[in-house]
Design a protein around this motif. Structure first.
Motif, PDB file in Angstrom:
ATOM      1  N   MET A   1      32.705 -42.514  29.138  1.00 47.54           N
ATOM      2  CA  MET A   1      31.952 -41.582  29.965  1.00 47.54           C
ATOM      3  C   MET A   1      30.472 -41.957  29.978  1.00 47.54           C
ATOM      4  O   MET A   1      29.843 -41.923  31.030  1.00 47.54           O
ATOM      5  N   ASN A   2      29.921 -42.302  28.846  1.00 42.74           N
ATOM      6  CA  ASN A   2      28.510 -42.658  28.782  1.00 42.74           C
ATOM      7  C   ASN A   2      28.189 -43.867  29.638  1.00 42.74           C
ATOM      8  O   ASN A   2      27.143 -43.899  30.297  1.00 42.74           O
ATOM      9  N   ARG A   3      29.069 -44.855  29.611  1.00 43.46           N
ATOM     10  CA  ARG A   3      28.835 -46.070  30.387  1.00 43.46           C
ATOM     11  C   ARG A   3      28.817 -45.752  31.875  1.00 43.46           C
ATOM     12  O   ARG A   3      27.957 -46.233  32.624  1.00 43.46           O
ATOM     13  N   LYS A   4      29.752 -44.942  32.329  1.00 43.65           N
ATOM     14  CA  LYS A   4      29.792 -44.546  33.741  1.00 43.65           C
ATOM     15  C   LYS A   4      28.521 -43.799  34.135  1.00 43.65           C
ATOM     16  O   LYS A   4      27.960 -44.019  35.209  1.00 43.65           O
ATOM     17  N   LYS A   5      28.092 -42.923  33.254  1.00 47.26           N
ATOM     18  CA  LYS A   5      26.900 -42.127  33.535  1.00 47.26           C
ATOM     19  C   LYS A   5      25.673 -43.031  33.681  1.00 47.26           C
ATOM     20  O   LYS A   5      24.870 -42.867  34.605  1.00 47.26           O
ATOM     21  N   LYS A   6      25.520 -44.003  32.790  1.00 48.02           N
ATOM     22  CA  LYS A   6      24.384 -44.921  32.854  1.00 48.02           C
ATOM     23  C   LYS A   6      24.402 -45.728  34.143  1.00 48.02           C
ATOM     24  O   LYS A   6      23.376 -45.913  34.799  1.00 48.02           O
ATOM     25  N   ILE A   7      25.588 -46.209  34.502  1.00 47.04           N
ATOM     26  CA  ILE A   7      25.708 -47.003  35.728  1.00 47.04           C
ATOM     27  C   ILE A   7      25.367 -46.149  36.946  1.00 47.04           C
ATOM     28  O   ILE A   7      24.613 -46.578  37.829  1.00 47.04           O
ATOM     29  N   ASN A   8      25.899 -44.940  36.994  1.00 50.28           N
ATOM     30  CA  ASN A   8      25.632 -44.050  38.127  1.00 50.28           C
ATOM     31  C   ASN A   8      24.155 -43.685  38.217  1.00 50.28           C
ATOM     32  O   ASN A   8      23.590 -43.626  39.314  1.00 50.28           O
ATOM     33  N   GLU A   9      23.522 -43.445  37.072  1.00 53.72           N
ATOM     34  CA  GLU A   9      22.095 -43.120  37.087  1.00 53.72           C
ATOM     35  C   GLU A   9      21.272 -44.293  37.604  1.00 53.72           C
ATOM     36  O   GLU A   9      20.333 -44.108  38.381  1.00 53.72           O
ATOM     37  N   ALA A  10      21.638 -45.498  37.180  1.00 50.04           N
ATOM     38  CA  ALA A  10      20.916 -46.685  37.630  1.00 50.04           C
ATOM     39  C   ALA A  10      21.079 -46.868  39.136  1.00 50.04           C
ATOM     40  O   ALA A  10      20.110 -47.178  39.849  1.00 50.04           O
ATOM     41  N   LEU A  11      22.300 -46.672  39.643  1.00 49.41           N
ATOM     42  CA  LEU A  11      22.539 -46.809  41.069  1.00 49.41           C
ATOM     43  C   LEU A  11      21.805 -45.735  41.873  1.00 49.41           C
ATOM     44  O   LEU A  11      21.236 -46.020  42.931  1.00 49.41           O
ATOM     45  N   LYS A  12      21.816 -44.510  41.365  1.00 49.44           N
ATOM     46  CA  LYS A  12      21.103 -43.429  42.051  1.00 49.44           C
ATOM     47  C   LYS A  12      19.603 -43.687  42.073  1.00 49.44           C
ATOM     48  O   LYS A  12      18.933 -43.430  43.076  1.00 49.44           O
ATOM     49  N   LYS A  13      19.084 -44.209  40.975  1.00 51.98           N
ATOM     50  CA  LYS A  13      17.657 -44.513  40.889  1.00 51.98           C
ATOM     51  C   LYS A  13      17.275 -45.571  41.912  1.00 51.98           C
ATOM     52  O   LYS A  13      16.266 -45.455  42.605  1.00 51.98           O
ATOM     53  N   ARG A  14      18.106 -46.614  42.015  1.00 46.95           N
ATOM     54  CA  ARG A  14      17.841 -47.684  42.970  1.00 46.95           C
ATOM     55  C   ARG A  14      17.910 -47.159  44.403  1.00 46.95           C
ATOM     56  O   ARG A  14      17.080 -47.499  45.249  1.00 46.95           O
ATOM     57  N   GLN A  15      18.903 -46.323  44.682  1.00 44.37           N
ATOM     58  CA  GLN A  15      19.059 -45.742  46.017  1.00 44.37           C
ATOM     59  C   GLN A  15      17.865 -44.854  46.369  1.00 44.37           C
ATOM     60  O   GLN A  15      17.365 -44.864  47.498  1.00 44.37           O
ATOM     61  N   LYS A  16      17.391 -44.106  45.392  1.00 42.39           N
ATOM     62  CA  LYS A  16      16.249 -43.230  45.610  1.00 42.39           C
ATOM     63  C   LYS A  16      15.001 -44.045  45.956  1.00 42.39           C
ATOM     64  O   LYS A  16      14.227 -43.675  46.846  1.00 42.39           O
ATOM     65  N   LYS A  17      14.803 -45.166  45.291  1.00 38.92           N
ATOM     66  CA  LYS A  17      13.662 -46.033  45.579  1.00 38.92           C
ATOM     67  C   LYS A  17      13.759 -46.615  46.983  1.00 38.92           C
ATOM     68  O   LYS A  17      12.761 -46.700  47.707  1.00 38.92           O
TER      69      LYS A  17
END
Length: 65
Positions: free
Chosen positions: A1-17
């Motif tokens: 679960m933690n790994r998925k969360k980190k990946i999703n946060e990174a992708l969301k951060k990139r999309q937001k930028k």
């Protein structure tokens, strides 16, 4: 679960930028007080330049009569 969360946060951060880059502000550029004073001075100079030749033209027309 933690790994998925980190990946999703990174992708969301990139999309937001990326979205932030696409939607630039429509706010006009800041013009400093000194620049505004300089622009006003140039504008008044241009106005007096255009008025003076017209006055000279009228004076030369009157002297021709």
């Amino acid at each position: 679960m933690n790994r998925k969360k980190k990946i999703n946060e990174a992708l969301k951060k990139r999309q937001k930028k990326q979205n932030a880059k696409l939607h630039r502000s429509n706010k006009p550029r800041y013009i400093s007080k000194a620049e505004r004073a300089q622009m006003d001075a140039e504008a008044t100079d241009n106005q007096t330049d255009t008025v003076v030749p017209a006055a000279e033209a009228c004076a030369s027309d009157q002297s021709a009569d």
